[in-house]
Enzyme design. Sequence first.
Site, mmCIF file in Angstrom:
data_model
loop_
_atom_site.group_PDB
_atom_site.id
_atom_site.type_symbol
_atom_site.label_atom_id
_atom_site.label_comp_id
_atom_site.label_asym_id
_atom_site.label_seq_id
_atom_site.Cartn_x
_atom_site.Cartn_y
_atom_site.Cartn_z
ATOM 1 N N SER A 247 0.827 -1.357 0.179
ATOM 2 C CA SER A 247 -0.313 -0.094 -0.223
ATOM 3 C C SER A 247 0.616 1.363 -0.154
ATOM 4 O O SER A 247 1.615 1.217 0.456
ATOM 5 C CB SER A 247 -0.921 0.213 1.302
ATOM 6 O OG SER A 247 -1.478 1.138 1.453
ATOM 7 N N TYR B 169 -2.105 -0.906 10.108
ATOM 8 C CA TYR B 169 -1.985 -1.312 9.316
ATOM 9 C C TYR B 169 -1.220 -1.284 7.867
ATOM 10 O O TYR B 169 -0.629 -1.793 7.464
ATOM 11 C CB TYR B 169 -3.507 -0.954 8.156
ATOM 12 C CG TYR B 169 -3.826 -0.892 6.416
ATOM 13 C CD1 TYR B 169 -4.560 -2.230 6.531
ATOM 14 C CD2 TYR B 169 -3.861 0.171 5.893
ATOM 15 C CE1 TYR B 169 -4.417 -2.142 4.411
ATOM 16 C CE2 TYR B 169 -4.061 -0.249 4.555
ATOM 17 C CZ TYR B 169 -4.356 -1.213 4.057
ATOM 18 O OH TYR B 169 -4.015 -1.510 3.020
#
Length: 281
Positions: free
Chosen positions: A173, A186
């Site tokens: 990401s 995350y």
Amino acid sequence: MALEKKQQAKQPGLQHKMNITPQTIRKNYKGSEKLKGKVALITGGDSGIGKSAAVHFAREGADVAIVYFSEDTDAQVTEQAIEEEGRECLLIKGDVKEEAFCKHAVQSTIAKFGKLNIVVNNAAMQFPEESLEDISTKNLHKTFETNIYSFFYITSAAITHLKKNDAIINTTSITAYRGSEHLIDYASTKGAIVAFTRSLSKRLAKQGIRVNGIAPGPIWTPLIPATFEGKELEDFGKDVPMGRPGQPSELGPAYVFLASQDSSYMTGQVLHINGGEIIGG
């Protein structure tokens, strides 16, 4: 982007219940048998980015095993889309946080198709919090177990079946590179995926197995309305230079590139598909 009618109740979200359906594949995308005869295993392949990778793979000639958590309808829709491309699909339902299930998923793929050539580690969860202290131990464990432990479990089980010119693709990401104040845990898992990709690529290079990653920016998937609500959901993706969230269909071809011989001289690398944010590393 118009606001979704309501936030979804739980993660990872249901694509078939989204008010604004993500685009899986461009109608004018033409396959050219880049993956003819290949078999792919994709975690989180029932919807969003994983589904786009799956359908693109099928259009390029691959059979696909889809690992999903509990989203039966989405998985069945994806299965139908793959079969409409003239390829076979295997649905494997279970929890990637469990090592035994990950081994089962790989074994089931081999039992069905007789081989495995492409592994896409893609399943993920996220739980936004205002501060580090608000991150519960339960969600911390769930995030790490889903987002990075499963990559180890799946890849470890698959690696003995992979051969020269096969590929592993890991979904990381943009948060791994620029951080995220509301997604600290995350983002940490996504940083771990970058290190995992780079390290594993060195280990497997001599075997001719390529290991690369893709770092999406804001992409419109079921995980988004299952995570955010209100103005945060309405404004999702507007802060990147291109001014909009990306569609899964804008990532699928990149997974094809990394899975095929088009990327034969690439390993240990990460492609940044993020709407124009300039990211180092």
